[in-house]
Scaffold this motif. Sequence first.
Motif, short mmCIF file in Angstrom:
data_model
loop_
_atom_site.label_atom_id
_atom_site.label_comp_id
_atom_site.label_asym_id
_atom_site.label_seq_id
_atom_site.Cartn_x
_atom_site.Cartn_y
_atom_site.Cartn_z
N ASP A 245 1.03 -1.22 0.01
CA ASP A 245 -0.06 0.03 0.06
C ASP A 245 0.91 1.24 -0.12
O ASP A 245 0.32 2.39 -0.14
CB ASP A 245 -0.90 0.08 1.14
N LEU A 246 2.16 1.21 0.18
CA LEU A 246 3.04 2.37 0.04
C LEU A 246 3.07 2.86 -1.24
O LEU A 246 3.45 2.12 -2.24
CB LEU A 246 4.30 2.00 0.60
N GLY A 247 2.70 4.30 -1.39
CA GLY A 247 2.72 5.14 -2.61
C GLY A 247 1.22 4.96 -3.09
O GLY A 247 1.05 5.54 -4.36
N VAL A 418 5.97 10.73 4.59
CA VAL A 418 7.21 9.76 4.41
C VAL A 418 7.83 9.62 5.88
O VAL A 418 7.68 10.48 6.54
CB VAL A 418 8.19 10.28 3.48
N PHE A 419 8.12 8.04 6.18
CA PHE A 419 8.49 7.88 7.39
C PHE A 419 9.45 6.66 7.54
O PHE A 419 9.63 5.92 6.53
CB PHE A 419 7.40 7.56 8.35
N VAL A 420 9.90 6.54 8.40
CA VAL A 420 10.97 5.15 8.79
C VAL A 420 10.55 4.93 10.46
O VAL A 420 10.06 5.72 11.37
CB VAL A 420 12.19 5.63 8.77
N PRO A 421 10.62 3.90 10.83
CA PRO A 421 10.46 3.57 12.27
C PRO A 421 11.30 4.44 13.04
O PRO A 421 12.31 4.76 12.76
CB PRO A 421 10.91 1.86 12.43
N VAL A 460 1.15 7.30 1.97
CA VAL A 460 2.02 6.88 2.79
C VAL A 460 3.35 6.32 1.86
O VAL A 460 3.28 5.58 1.32
CB VAL A 460 1.79 6.15 3.88
N LEU A 461 4.64 6.99 2.52
CA LEU A 461 5.94 6.49 1.78
C LEU A 461 6.64 6.17 2.83
O LEU A 461 6.77 6.62 3.94
CB LEU A 461 6.64 7.40 0.97
N CYS A 462 7.52 4.92 2.47
CA CYS A 462 8.53 4.38 3.73
C CYS A 462 9.90 4.41 3.13
O CYS A 462 10.17 3.62 1.97
CB CYS A 462 8.13 3.23 4.27
N SER A 463 10.99 5.01 3.54
CA SER A 463 12.36 4.91 3.24
C SER A 463 13.27 4.04 3.98
O SER A 463 14.58 4.19 3.99
CB SER A 463 12.98 6.33 3.05
N LEU A 464 12.93 3.02 4.63
CA LEU A 464 13.28 2.03 5.44
C LEU A 464 14.43 1.35 4.64
O LEU A 464 15.38 0.83 4.98
CB LEU A 464 12.60 1.24 6.02
N TRP A 465 13.93 1.05 3.19
CA TRP A 465 14.75 0.01 2.34
C TRP A 465 15.83 0.87 1.39
O TRP A 465 16.02 1.98 1.67
CB TRP A 465 13.92 -0.94 1.72
N LYS A 466 16.21 0.16 0.43
CA LYS A 466 16.98 0.53 -0.42
C LYS A 466 16.50 1.69 -1.31
O LYS A 466 15.30 1.85 -1.46
CB LYS A 466 17.80 -0.67 -1.63
N GLU A 469 13.85 1.00 -3.88
CA GLU A 469 12.40 0.61 -3.48
C GLU A 469 11.54 1.83 -3.08
O GLU A 469 10.53 1.97 -3.18
CB GLU A 469 12.50 -0.50 -1.95
N THR A 470 12.42 3.04 -2.31
CA THR A 470 11.67 4.15 -2.00
C THR A 470 11.31 4.85 -3.28
O THR A 470 10.26 5.37 -3.41
CB THR A 470 12.67 5.05 -1.32
N ARG A 471 12.01 4.86 -4.27
CA ARG A 471 11.87 5.57 -5.56
C ARG A 471 10.65 4.91 -6.41
O ARG A 471 9.88 5.35 -6.94
CB ARG A 471 13.00 5.44 -6.53
N ALA A 472 10.48 3.23 -6.08
CA ALA A 472 9.45 2.82 -6.70
C ALA A 472 8.18 3.08 -6.00
O ALA A 472 7.05 3.52 -6.73
CB ALA A 472 9.63 1.39 -6.60
N GLN A 473 8.20 3.44 -4.74
CA GLN A 473 7.03 3.97 -4.26
C GLN A 473 6.49 5.17 -4.71
O GLN A 473 5.71 5.38 -4.93
CB GLN A 473 7.20 4.18 -2.61
#
Length: 485
Positions: A245-247, A418-421, A460-466, A469-473
């Motif tokens: 559901d991100l993005g 945009v968030f990270v834990p 919602v976007l999450c930049s936790l990974w590479k 992945e963030t750009r794909a969102q």
Amino acid sequence: MTSKYGLLVLNSKNLQKLKQLLTTAAASLSSRLYVRFNPDTDRTDDLVSKIYLNSANFCPKIDVRLVVAEIAGKIDNYELIGDEKYEKSSGKSEKKYKKVVLGGTFDRLHNGHKVLLNKAAELASDDIVVGVTDKEMIAKKSLFEMIEPVEIRMKNVVDFVEDISGEAKCLTEPIIDPFGPSTRIQDLEAIVVSRETLKGADAVNKIRNEHGMSQLDVIIVELVEGNDEILNETKISSSSRRRADLGRLLKPTRQVPRGNGKPYLIGLAGGIASGKSHIAKYLKEKHGFDVIDCDKLAHTCYEKGSVLNQKIAEHFGKDIVIDGVVDRKKLGGIVFSDKSKLRELSELVWPEVRKKATEIAEQSTARVVVLGKAQKILNFEVKILKIPKKSKKQFTVIEAAALIEAGWHEALAETWTVFVPAEEAVRRVVERDNLTESQAKDRMSSQISNKQRIDASNVVLCSLWKYEETRAQVDRAVEELLKRI
């Protein structure tokens, strides 16, 4: 033209065509498919799991429900999938128990959940008691900030169970410990678990034994297989669905009136070290968005002799402003040690920043996308990405400070976050700003939580990974934005 509801009747012959039948359902239906076994077909756990697994693969957008009792309403209300006709059962089947219990998070109710709930519906004639985890019980789950409110999750469980089970009632309650109703209700007879939660069932029976209560039969259901390489999971799970559901648009946009050529405003909120600056840069470079940096705008509000500086002197004391310039060290000592004082400063800054941002946005002849982020009011380090006086581009990104805290999102058509834990944000701040962990946590404590931002957001976007992945969102969010506009 598609139908809303469908009915698939399975027997020993057409089971071999299950994938084909489910593919037909995906093309023919818009909402829900009821699946029922005719009397000549044995209902086994393996077969139930097979149906739900194949449903996840071949008709993922259809709500598939394998009924235990007769289907509700008239048969004419359903589009028949396949050639097999519906046959009513010759008699009422006896169920093994009166009351069974099970528990789970049940976020974004999926086919893995349905296997567990189906088993409970097969076994219980009277009550199916479901504990739905909340608060501390969900805090360690991946992307827990995106978990649906417990009221919605309980409603979805009741709707599904009572729809498929016939006369049995579904009783739900939120639980904030591992046991919930399973160690409190005397006359429960069985507990339904997956193999990975089997130890929990053993713990339940141990406590029931200590309290002089009857032991529960333990019914084990195998998990429905799935695959998520990002989260490293091999089962259908809510966390994988949250990541998917991100993005994407998670709630309807606001109907904000605007005249011809006026900005279309969207907001994105994000805390310290959430990756928001990277996303703003990517939107500019990849998707051609212009960007206004409201952190920089806030910095200009502190210029010598400004209206904001006069207000700060009136509110916090004349010794804070010397020769028309704010003593930031002295002001920082006041506001960063007292959240109420920080809020008071923010309420002085926000209107000035919003006024400047609005003036710039109004100069744009195209639609505008606003990306807001929590600011460090006294320490503006984010690079400004200036907007031309009259933009010819379709979208403009405004990085607006404290968007949600200031309530600006309520005037915007959309808000993105945009968030990270929290623990990842602390790690990033420590590494980036050379702070101690305690200092990083203190800095973050002045912000609203990820959950508060997400609850106020549409995307919602999450930049936790590479980065990929963030750009794909972000690409997904922009693609859906273009479809909406």
